[in-house]
Write an enzyme that holds these catalytic residues in place. Sequence first.
Site, mmCIF file in Angstrom:
data_model
loop_
_atom_site.group_PDB
_atom_site.id
_atom_site.type_symbol
_atom_site.label_atom_id
_atom_site.label_comp_id
_atom_site.label_asym_id
_atom_site.label_seq_id
_atom_site.Cartn_x
_atom_site.Cartn_y
_atom_site.Cartn_z
ATOM 1 N N LEU A 1 23.864 -36.146 -31.942
ATOM 2 C CA LEU A 1 24.066 -36.783 -33.254
ATOM 3 C C LEU A 1 25.399 -37.511 -33.322
ATOM 4 O O LEU A 1 25.569 -38.466 -34.056
ATOM 5 C CB LEU A 1 24.032 -35.723 -34.353
ATOM 6 C CG LEU A 1 22.685 -35.040 -34.599
ATOM 7 C CD1 LEU A 1 22.858 -33.834 -35.516
ATOM 8 C CD2 LEU A 1 21.706 -36.027 -35.223
ATOM 9 N N GLY A 2 26.362 -37.020 -32.572
ATOM 10 C CA GLY A 2 27.674 -37.655 -32.618
ATOM 11 C C GLY A 2 28.622 -37.039 -31.626
ATOM 12 O O GLY A 2 28.350 -35.960 -31.076
ATOM 13 N N LYS B 1 31.053 -32.423 -29.246
ATOM 14 C CA LYS B 1 29.894 -33.207 -29.655
ATOM 15 C C LYS B 1 29.053 -32.421 -30.653
ATOM 16 O O LYS B 1 29.257 -31.213 -30.832
ATOM 17 C CB LYS B 1 29.059 -33.552 -28.434
ATOM 18 C CG LYS B 1 28.577 -32.305 -27.696
ATOM 19 C CD LYS B 1 27.542 -32.618 -26.649
ATOM 20 C CE LYS B 1 27.090 -31.301 -25.995
ATOM 21 N NZ LYS B 1 25.869 -31.375 -25.267
ATOM 22 N N LYS C 1 27.500 -27.825 -33.459
ATOM 23 C CA LYS C 1 28.777 -28.468 -33.108
ATOM 24 C C LYS C 1 29.371 -27.744 -31.912
ATOM 25 O O LYS C 1 29.631 -26.536 -31.966
ATOM 26 C CB LYS C 1 29.731 -28.455 -34.304
ATOM 27 C CG LYS C 1 31.047 -29.140 -33.997
ATOM 28 C CD LYS C 1 31.786 -29.607 -35.234
ATOM 29 C CE LYS C 1 33.111 -30.252 -34.864
ATOM 30 N NZ LYS C 1 33.797 -30.852 -35.995
ATOM 31 N N ASP D 1 41.341 -35.211 -42.820
ATOM 32 C CA ASP D 1 40.639 -36.146 -41.946
ATOM 33 C C ASP D 1 39.508 -36.835 -42.723
ATOM 34 O O ASP D 1 38.388 -36.966 -42.226
ATOM 35 C CB ASP D 1 40.075 -35.385 -40.724
ATOM 36 C CG ASP D 1 39.730 -36.317 -39.567
ATOM 37 O OD1 ASP D 1 40.148 -37.491 -39.596
ATOM 38 O OD2 ASP D 1 39.035 -35.870 -38.636
HETATM 39 N N1 LIG Z 1 25.529 -31.635 -39.574
HETATM 40 C C1 LIG Z 1 25.399 -32.853 -39.055
HETATM 41 N N2 LIG Z 1 24.252 -33.558 -39.235
HETATM 42 C C2 LIG Z 1 24.131 -34.816 -38.725
HETATM 43 N N3 LIG Z 1 25.096 -35.443 -38.035
HETATM 44 C C3 LIG Z 1 26.254 -34.804 -37.827
HETATM 45 C C4 LIG Z 1 26.467 -33.476 -38.312
HETATM 46 N N4 LIG Z 1 27.718 -33.095 -37.975
HETATM 47 C C5 LIG Z 1 28.262 -34.128 -37.299
HETATM 48 N N5 LIG Z 1 27.393 -35.155 -37.203
HETATM 49 C C6 LIG Z 1 27.656 -36.454 -36.516
HETATM 50 O O1 LIG Z 1 28.546 -36.216 -35.445
HETATM 51 C C7 LIG Z 1 29.786 -36.942 -35.648
HETATM 52 C C8 LIG Z 1 30.963 -36.134 -35.114
HETATM 53 O O2 LIG Z 1 31.010 -34.901 -35.791
HETATM 54 P P1 LIG Z 1 32.388 -34.206 -36.211
HETATM 55 O O3 LIG Z 1 33.181 -35.158 -37.064
HETATM 56 O O4 LIG Z 1 32.093 -32.878 -36.819
HETATM 57 O O5 LIG Z 1 33.069 -34.057 -34.781
HETATM 58 P P2 LIG Z 1 34.624 -34.095 -34.424
HETATM 59 O O6 LIG Z 1 34.716 -33.767 -32.974
HETATM 60 O O7 LIG Z 1 35.377 -33.196 -35.337
HETATM 61 O O8 LIG Z 1 34.960 -35.609 -34.733
HETATM 62 P P3 LIG Z 1 36.406 -36.298 -34.931
HETATM 63 O O9 LIG Z 1 37.157 -36.064 -33.687
HETATM 64 O O10 LIG Z 1 36.068 -37.758 -35.167
HETATM 65 O O11 LIG Z 1 37.024 -35.675 -36.152
HETATM 66 C C9 LIG Z 1 29.825 -37.227 -37.148
HETATM 67 O O12 LIG Z 1 30.595 -38.383 -37.435
HETATM 68 C C10 LIG Z 1 28.350 -37.427 -37.473
HETATM 69 O O13 LIG Z 1 27.930 -38.739 -37.160
#
Ligand SMILES: Nc1ncnc2c1ncn2[C@@H]1O[C@H](COP(=O)(O)OP(=O)(O)OP(=O)(O)O)[C@@H](O)[C@H]1O
Length: 373
Positions: free
Chosen positions: A41-42, A48, A64, A156
């Site tokens: 998803l991201g 990820k 996550k 953030d």
């Molecule tokens: N519960 C969810 N449902 C759908 N998509 C999600 C979900 N959680 C995260 N995503 C997708 O994954 C991406 C990254 O998630 P997240 O921001 O939690 O990761 P991160 O490693 O903390 O990112 P960053 O380093 O940018 O802060 C989000 O921008 C979103 O597009």
Amino acid sequence: MSSSPMPSRTSPDVLEELQLHAAQNLEKVEISRYYEVIRELGKGTYGKVDLVVHRIRGTKMALKFLCKKTTNLRSFLREYSISLYLSPCPFIIDMLGIAFQTDEYYIFAQEYALAGDLFDIIPPQVGLPEVVAKRCGRQVAVALDYLHCKKLVHRDIKPENVLLFDRECHRVKLSDFGMAQWAGAPVRRVSGTIPYTAPELSQAAPWQGICVDYSLDVWAFGVLLFCTLTGNFPWEAALPSDPFYQEFLRWQRRPSPAPVPTQWRRFSDEALHTFRRLLSPEPPCRCAARDVLSQLGCRWTLPEGSGEDARDARAEPGSPPPEEEQQLVDRMKQQTLSPAADEEEEEEEENQAVVAVETGSRVLLAAPIEICV
Ligand SMILES: Nc1ncnc2c1ncn2[C@@H]1O[C@H](COP(=O)(O)OP(=O)(O)OP(=O)(O)O)[C@@H](O)[C@H]1O
């Protein structure tokens, strides 16, 4: 004006307990035994997020993954327990109470936001329709108010951390509490800034200590509203060297009526008043996120072609000469949420979304981010 939230009735000890409980129950799990991975998803700085289905219960959820190489157990437990602690709020992503580890990752489960994140639906250089942007803004404001009442600062706030359940933003939720901190906690600025970083942080010397305050989120929320309504960033960074920020600052600091900076001329007086309060360069003068709620009934953007956007376009003493203004506008255009827009024009719409995610659209947002410890 004050950004102090209502006092919290809950105790931070709850967080300690949640962390301890999670630590004691953090089993090693073989993912493929329990979950079928559907797709990614991201991706973020530390790991990820995958969409998975639970093999027995058939439940879809978002897992996550935080890489052990870059995230220690303490940070993982912190993010997990803060997310759990805040998840009763209807505008904050729901947690499923599941956390485990593999050799490589610490992992927790969240509800799946099926329409992706806010960043992906903002049309570059255009922005969302006002009604949609306000609908989204209202929910983010309530989420911020909730976590500020709990004495936490998100740190953030950006469109990628606003998750969507439909593309018209009827249901949106704030996520990613990996940077969240108690208000008043001392942090050091380690590196970098993004357009959402408040000036007091952008302009702090590297390694300078600052106190975490709700006003950091309020600033980022103001920038997020601007991005949502326009499809552009207001500036690259809130630094004196940034011409867009400088122009904004000149307008903010002048006694009114002052010339409105070029990229802000599309907004009504009421919206400008709100932006001025959200984006006050002095943190104590910033309003609270919830103060936006009382402004939602007013029109925020001026009707196109009404001639109103010519407002303040006339040269006033101290405003930049037309050539300089044009240069600012040109730079602003390059600074859109999708720098790859030109190349993408020839592609089919479906492909554009893929290209935008894979390559172009996150360039500015992927600039070195604020990391405070
Ligand atoms: N519960 C969810 N449902 C759908 N998509 C999600 C979900 N959680 C995260 N995503 C997708 O994954 C991406 C990254 O998630 P997240 O921001 O939690 O990761 P991160 O490693 O903390 O990112 P960053 O380093 O940018 O802060 C989000 O921008 C979103 O597009």
